[in-house]
Design a protein around this motif. Structure first.
Motif, PDB file in Angstrom:
ATOM      1  N   ARG A  96       0.924  -1.188  -0.118  1.00 35.38           N
ATOM      2  CA  ARG A  96       0.199   0.096   0.039  1.00 35.38           C
ATOM      3  C   ARG A  96       0.903   1.236  -0.070  1.00 35.38           C
ATOM      4  NH1 ARG A  96      -1.639   1.520   5.311  1.00 35.38           N
ATOM      5  NH2 ARG A  96       0.217   2.602   5.010  1.00 35.38           N
ATOM      6  N   VAL A  97       0.511   2.023  -0.818  1.00 36.96           N
ATOM      7  CA  VAL A  97       1.405   3.495  -0.981  1.00 36.96           C
ATOM      8  C   VAL A  97       0.325   4.516  -0.728  1.00 36.96           C
ATOM      9  CG1 VAL A  97       2.759   4.888  -2.567  1.00 36.96           C
ATOM     10  CG2 VAL A  97       2.813   2.533  -2.914  1.00 36.96           C
ATOM     11  N   VAL A  98       0.976   5.358   0.296  1.00 35.47           N
ATOM     12  CA  VAL A  98      -0.039   6.692   0.633  1.00 35.47           C
ATOM     13  C   VAL A  98       0.982   8.000   0.566  1.00 35.47           C
ATOM     14  CG1 VAL A  98      -1.360   7.715   2.508  1.00 35.47           C
ATOM     15  CG2 VAL A  98      -1.532   5.364   2.093  1.00 35.47           C
ATOM     16  N   CYS A  99       0.477   8.657  -0.191  1.00 33.25           N
ATOM     17  CA  CYS A  99       1.399  10.117  -0.338  1.00 33.25           C
ATOM     18  C   CYS A  99       0.570  11.343   0.202  1.00 33.25           C
ATOM     19  CB  CYS A  99       1.555  10.343  -1.646  1.00 33.25           C
ATOM     20  SG  CYS A  99       2.523  12.071  -1.935  1.00 33.25           S
ATOM     21  N   GLY A 100       1.127  11.930   1.370  1.00 33.58           N
ATOM     22  CA  GLY A 100       0.548  12.847   2.093  1.00 33.58           C
ATOM     23  C   GLY A 100       0.456  14.199   1.429  1.00 33.58           C
ATOM     24  N   GLY A 101       1.489  14.318   0.358  1.00 29.59           N
ATOM     25  CA  GLY A 101       1.423  15.652  -0.321  1.00 29.59           C
ATOM     26  C   GLY A 101       0.680  15.552  -1.630  1.00 29.59           C
ATOM     27  N   CYS A 102       0.171  14.535  -2.153  1.00 29.88           N
ATOM     28  CA  CYS A 102      -0.656  14.550  -3.557  1.00 29.88           C
ATOM     29  C   CYS A 102      -2.078  13.837  -3.184  1.00 29.88           C
ATOM     30  CB  CYS A 102       0.093  13.951  -4.391  1.00 29.88           C
ATOM     31  SG  CYS A 102       0.489  12.268  -4.724  1.00 29.88           S
ATOM     32  N   GLY A 103      -2.109  13.006  -2.148  1.00 32.02           N
ATOM     33  CA  GLY A 103      -3.407  12.384  -1.908  1.00 32.02           C
ATOM     34  C   GLY A 103      -3.638  11.017  -2.632  1.00 32.02           C
TER      35      GLY A 103
END
Length: 153
Positions: A96-103
């Protein structure tokens, strides 16, 4: 006199690596081993020098940076199908990949190249149900999929 167990282990690993490299070179040439009734697996190539041993399916969407409840909703839906996804024949890993910068919220399901076709024929289950659940989560947008190859370099 034989050395200690660490030295023996190191020698064994080195010999296995040499054997593996030799077998891979033979496999690249399509050579059959004497007495074997099978052809060594040759990694597929997209073009000369671009081979792969893993095919991945990615499920992705964008979550709202203003309201993280959409991210929590995506995670809840992933949790609900994670065991079923990991049980697919040939799965090497699920990430699972989550980016807090681009959503970005991405789920990457990596399978050995030989097993991917079966999963594709099965409609990538549980993909369709998971994507429908994501589309129903308030604040999630751009629910998409993509297939690509992976190779550890």
């Amino acid at each position: 006199a034989l050395g200690n167990s660490a030295e023996l282990h190191s020698m064994a690993v080195q010999n296995l690596m040499k054997l593996e490299n030799s077998l891979l070179k033979l496999a690249d040439q399509g050579v059959r081993l004497p007495g074997e009734d099978f052809l060594l697996f040759k990694m597929p190539e997209i073009t000369d020098g671009v081979s792969f041993d893993t095919i991945a399916r990615e499920w992705r969407c964008k979550w709202s940076l203003e309201d993280k409840t959409s991210l929590a909703g995506a995670q809840k839906e992933l949790d609900a199908i994670l065991a079923q996804t990991k049980a697919v024949k040939g799965v090497k890993h699920v990430q699972r990949v989550v980016c807090g910068g681009c959503g970005d919220f991405k789920v990457i399901i990596a399978l050995d190249a030989e097993s991917f076709g079966e999963w594709e024929k099965a409609g990538f289950a549980p993909e369709a149900a998971f994507l429908e659940k994501l589309k129903a989560v308030k604040g999630l947008q751009r629910v998409e999929t993509q297939t690509y190859t992976l190779m550890t370099m």
